[in-house]
Design a protein around this motif. Structure first.
Motif, PDB file in Angstrom:
ATOM      1  N   LEU A  28       6.183   9.864  -4.280  1.00  0.00           N
ATOM      2  CA  LEU A  28       5.339   8.735  -4.667  1.00  0.00           C
ATOM      3  C   LEU A  28       3.868   9.014  -4.370  1.00  0.00           C
ATOM      4  CD1 LEU A  28       7.607   5.820  -3.413  1.00  0.00           C
ATOM      5  CD2 LEU A  28       7.057   6.340  -5.795  1.00  0.00           C
ATOM      6  N   HIS A  33       0.367   6.995  -5.514  1.00  0.00           N
ATOM      7  CA  HIS A  33       0.702   5.729  -4.878  1.00  0.00           C
ATOM      8  C   HIS A  33       0.351   5.796  -3.389  1.00  0.00           C
ATOM      9  CE1 HIS A  33       2.844   4.282  -8.399  1.00  0.00           C
ATOM     10  NE2 HIS A  33       3.446   5.448  -8.473  1.00  0.00           N
ATOM     11  N   VAL A  35       1.601   5.101   0.091  1.00  0.00           N
ATOM     12  CA  VAL A  35       2.914   4.902   0.688  1.00  0.00           C
ATOM     13  C   VAL A  35       2.739   4.537   2.158  1.00  0.00           C
ATOM     14  CG1 VAL A  35       5.150   5.941   1.220  1.00  0.00           C
ATOM     15  CG2 VAL A  35       3.969   6.541  -0.904  1.00  0.00           C
ATOM     16  N   ALA A 171       9.664   3.153 -10.745  1.00  0.00           N
ATOM     17  CA  ALA A 171       8.295   3.397 -11.181  1.00  0.00           C
ATOM     18  C   ALA A 171       7.951   2.551 -12.402  1.00  0.00           C
ATOM     19  CB  ALA A 171       8.086   4.880 -11.485  1.00  0.00           C
ATOM     20  N   LEU A 179       8.143   8.689 -12.749  1.00  0.00           N
ATOM     21  CA  LEU A 179       7.776   9.812 -11.885  1.00  0.00           C
ATOM     22  C   LEU A 179       8.459  11.075 -12.366  1.00  0.00           C
ATOM     23  CD1 LEU A 179       8.217   7.962  -8.491  1.00  0.00           C
ATOM     24  CD2 LEU A 179       6.094   8.356  -9.715  1.00  0.00           C
TER      25      LEU A 179
END
Length: 184
Positions: A28, A33, A35, A171, A179
């Motif tokens: 991710l 993103h 995380v 996603a 992804l």
């Protein structure tokens, strides 16, 4: 990109569940993103078991849930249900801590006899907490996850393929492009 809270509900330091989540976290993060990893076992037991809503660790966990656009919740399955430490944390969060969030439930266990634990034990709790969308979860057998001493994880090919599909749905539900496939 989205902010994703990655919650490991395993009480074990050497947990395959935790390693699977951290593996996903890296994937991710590589996509841009943010995380936020949370290992429930790191929260002091006295705060969890004493239902101390004002304990700094509980306040911090509550704030992490509030910050997240999406939440990945991973748990080992014990006696056909999610872990007790995860239950203790979920009980201390505000009633609608998952309101407006996309949630991906993941579980690991030693036998396929526990494959429905996500749908029958975890999903109702996540739903009651107001999750906007609970993506179809996934159960992975322990035998399909090999943890290495260097902290890396190898996922058996069939399990890896199934997890890729689950992650792609997550996603998409977050409003992002799917992804790329994970390397097991």
């Amino acid at each position: 990109m989205a902010t994703v809270l990655s919650v490991s509900g395993s009480p074990s330091v050497s947990s395959r569940t935790g390693k699977l989540l951290r593996h996903l976290d890296a994937r991710l993060a590589a996509q841009g993103h943010e995380v936020l990893p949370l290992d429930v076992r790191a929260i002091p037991a006295e705060a969890l078991l004493g239902a101390d809503f004002r304990h700094p660790a509980i306040v911090e966990a509550t704030e992490l849930f509030a910050r997240a656009d999406g939440v990945v919740i991973g748990t080992p399955v014990y006696k056909a249900a999610y872990s007790g430490v995860l239950k203790a944390l979920l009980d201390l969060l505000p009633q609608y801590a998952l309101a407006g969030k996309t949630v991906l439930p993941l579980a690991t266990g030693g036998t396929t006899a526990h494959v429905l634990a996500i749908d029958y034990a975890l999903r109702p709790v996540l739903s009651s907490m107001g999750a906007a969308h609970i993506v179809q979860g996934w159960f992975t057998l322990d035998k399909d996850l090999t943890a290495h001493e260097d902290g890396t994880l190898t996922i058996a090919p069939a399990a890896d393929e199934a997890l890729n599909q689950v992650f792609d749905r997550f996603a998409t539900a977050l409003g992002r492009a799917p992804l790329p496939a994970m390397a097991g």
